[in-house]
Design a protein around this motif. Sequence first.
Motif, mmCIF file in Angstrom:
data_model
loop_
_atom_site.group_PDB
_atom_site.id
_atom_site.type_symbol
_atom_site.label_atom_id
_atom_site.label_comp_id
_atom_site.label_asym_id
_atom_site.label_seq_id
_atom_site.Cartn_x
_atom_site.Cartn_y
_atom_site.Cartn_z
ATOM 1 N N ARG A 254 31.376 -44.952 78.556
ATOM 2 C CA ARG A 254 31.459 -45.479 80.122
ATOM 3 C C ARG A 254 32.778 -46.343 80.279
ATOM 4 O O ARG A 254 33.321 -47.040 81.236
ATOM 5 N N LEU A 255 32.462 -47.478 79.674
ATOM 6 C CA LEU A 255 33.422 -48.565 79.647
ATOM 7 C C LEU A 255 35.058 -48.352 79.680
ATOM 8 O O LEU A 255 35.783 -48.788 80.230
ATOM 9 N N LEU A 256 35.305 -47.410 79.036
ATOM 10 C CA LEU A 256 36.657 -46.714 78.933
ATOM 11 C C LEU A 256 37.121 -45.639 78.782
ATOM 12 O O LEU A 256 36.209 -45.504 77.802
ATOM 13 N N PRO A 257 37.376 -45.330 79.745
ATOM 14 C CA PRO A 257 37.529 -43.297 79.679
ATOM 15 C C PRO A 257 38.031 -42.642 79.366
ATOM 16 O O PRO A 257 37.586 -41.724 78.771
ATOM 17 N N CYS A 258 38.690 -43.353 78.991
ATOM 18 C CA CYS A 258 40.290 -42.687 78.415
ATOM 19 C C CYS A 258 39.821 -41.963 76.808
ATOM 20 O O CYS A 258 40.529 -41.539 76.223
ATOM 21 N N LEU A 259 39.282 -42.331 76.529
ATOM 22 C CA LEU A 259 38.743 -41.906 74.576
ATOM 23 C C LEU A 259 37.597 -40.937 74.844
ATOM 24 O O LEU A 259 37.883 -39.683 73.885
ATOM 25 N N GLU A 260 37.651 -39.976 76.433
ATOM 26 C CA GLU A 260 38.023 -38.637 76.176
ATOM 27 C C GLU A 260 38.815 -38.088 76.199
ATOM 28 O O GLU A 260 38.391 -36.860 74.605
ATOM 29 N N ARG A 261 40.009 -38.586 75.562
ATOM 30 C CA ARG A 261 41.448 -38.164 74.702
ATOM 31 C C ARG A 261 41.311 -38.456 73.273
ATOM 32 O O ARG A 261 42.116 -37.858 72.690
ATOM 33 N N ALA A 262 40.507 -39.583 72.779
ATOM 34 C CA ALA A 262 41.197 -39.915 71.815
ATOM 35 C C ALA A 262 40.034 -39.313 70.589
ATOM 36 O O ALA A 262 38.642 -38.455 70.753
ATOM 37 N N ARG A 263 39.847 -39.466 70.003
ATOM 38 C CA ARG A 263 39.728 -38.286 68.216
ATOM 39 C C ARG A 263 38.989 -39.770 67.232
ATOM 40 O O ARG A 263 39.784 -40.374 67.139
ATOM 41 N N ILE A 264 37.787 -39.216 67.199
ATOM 42 C CA ILE A 264 37.379 -40.180 65.625
ATOM 43 C C ILE A 264 37.782 -39.718 64.145
ATOM 44 O O ILE A 264 38.131 -38.437 63.582
ATOM 45 N N VAL A 265 38.451 -40.899 63.761
ATOM 46 C CA VAL A 265 38.907 -41.235 62.582
ATOM 47 C C VAL A 265 38.519 -40.961 60.771
ATOM 48 O O VAL A 265 38.284 -40.898 60.199
ATOM 49 N N GLU A 266 37.914 -42.121 61.493
ATOM 50 C CA GLU A 266 36.716 -42.388 60.651
ATOM 51 C C GLU A 266 35.406 -43.374 60.906
ATOM 52 O O GLU A 266 35.179 -43.505 62.411
ATOM 53 N N ARG A 267 34.353 -42.784 60.097
ATOM 54 C CA ARG A 267 33.085 -44.007 59.789
ATOM 55 C C ARG A 267 32.569 -45.161 59.652
ATOM 56 O O ARG A 267 32.799 -44.243 57.889
ATOM 57 N N PHE A 268 31.817 -46.381 59.678
ATOM 58 C CA PHE A 268 31.472 -46.758 58.901
ATOM 59 C C PHE A 268 30.370 -47.024 58.593
ATOM 60 O O PHE A 268 29.817 -47.038 59.609
ATOM 61 N N ASP A 269 29.471 -47.281 57.361
ATOM 62 C CA ASP A 269 27.911 -47.526 57.627
ATOM 63 C C ASP A 269 28.165 -48.855 56.534
ATOM 64 O O ASP A 269 28.590 -48.839 55.727
ATOM 65 N N GLY A 270 27.651 -49.707 56.796
ATOM 66 C CA GLY A 270 27.445 -50.732 56.182
ATOM 67 C C GLY A 270 25.913 -51.767 56.177
ATOM 68 O O GLY A 270 25.212 -51.735 57.552
ATOM 69 N N LEU A 271 25.649 -52.785 55.328
ATOM 70 C CA LEU A 271 24.659 -53.615 55.280
ATOM 71 C C LEU A 271 24.775 -55.358 55.486
ATOM 72 O O LEU A 271 25.163 -55.531 54.755
ATOM 73 N N ARG A 272 24.112 -55.508 56.922
ATOM 74 C CA ARG A 272 24.562 -57.029 56.676
ATOM 75 C C ARG A 272 23.543 -57.736 56.602
ATOM 76 O O ARG A 272 22.324 -57.505 56.721
ATOM 77 N N PRO A 273 23.795 -58.594 55.454
ATOM 78 C CA PRO A 273 22.858 -58.901 54.920
ATOM 79 C C PRO A 273 21.989 -60.396 55.999
ATOM 80 O O PRO A 273 22.635 -61.753 56.034
#
Length: 316
Positions: A254-273
């Motif tokens: 919504r904030l950055l409509p040009c992301l429609e043309r972007a692709r996901i390269v990597e997903r991240f998952d972590g635990l904040r202490p």
Amino acid sequence: MAFDAIILGGGIIGSFAAYHLSSRGVSVALVDDGRGGATAAAAGMLSPSFEIAHEQPEASYAQVLRDALGLWDEAAAALADDPLTAFGYRRDGVYGAGFSAPPAGCEPLDADHRFGRFLEAPSVWAEAEGSVEPLLLRKVLRQHAERSGARLITGHAVRGEGPSVSVAGETLTADTLIVTAGSHSDPSVTPVRGQAVLMQLDPQDEGAVPAVVRSSKVYFCPRRDNLVYIGATEEWPEDQVADPLPPVLNEALRLLPCLERARIVERFDGLRPFIGRSGPRIDWADQGVLVAFGHHRNGVLLSPWTARRIGDLLGL
């Protein structure tokens, strides 16, 4: 094998401590279990103004966050001739979109200010704030530490009596054991899950995110090679679901409509202490055992400050 200090936890806090101590002549073993932790998913923002507005910490801890930012120029210069190229260090401002009032430490932007390609133009900014790329920074810190004689050991550590651990059948002893294992440091830590993505912008959208941009729901951190880190969820144990990331991506789009043309390269998952609004615990837990954990969302920002604090406790 004997050392002056064993650091248990190889994230950004442990790696900065290993660099800081070894550069001062302390013989160090840095033990990393390879689980990644918070560092593997960290955005790397150096943004106390927005974090204080988001977290509402105790006043003394809010001041620590501001003080920590002041250590970064010196630390970055000591680590590389070109910190931007080496580990993405930048202090070109952090911008806020959709804030009805500027967080303390931020300034309002002119109504005609043009910034990237955001649908909702940023309305506030913090001039001196910025970001760093945590995994690149950790790599540089470890390189410096190893050049100073530190030993990097990968494997699951089993705590022994006092300041000792066993890793892959090898017993390591030290004058001091320093526990910097994030969410795995102590039962008092609440692991808060964070998920984020790295996206490759289309070539025609180069420069769409020229600096860090934050809203109340999502943030954008520019990376090299037309990449953008977008995050992040904040999932407390009782609220965690299978995949809460889509709402974050919907807000980003919504904030950055040009992301429609972007692709996901990597997903991240972590635990904040997380341990509380008064900040991390950095002190002696037992004879010869020092702990440094509970940095929650601010481990990267606080890493040089924490390393100095550890050094102070060791009398360096």
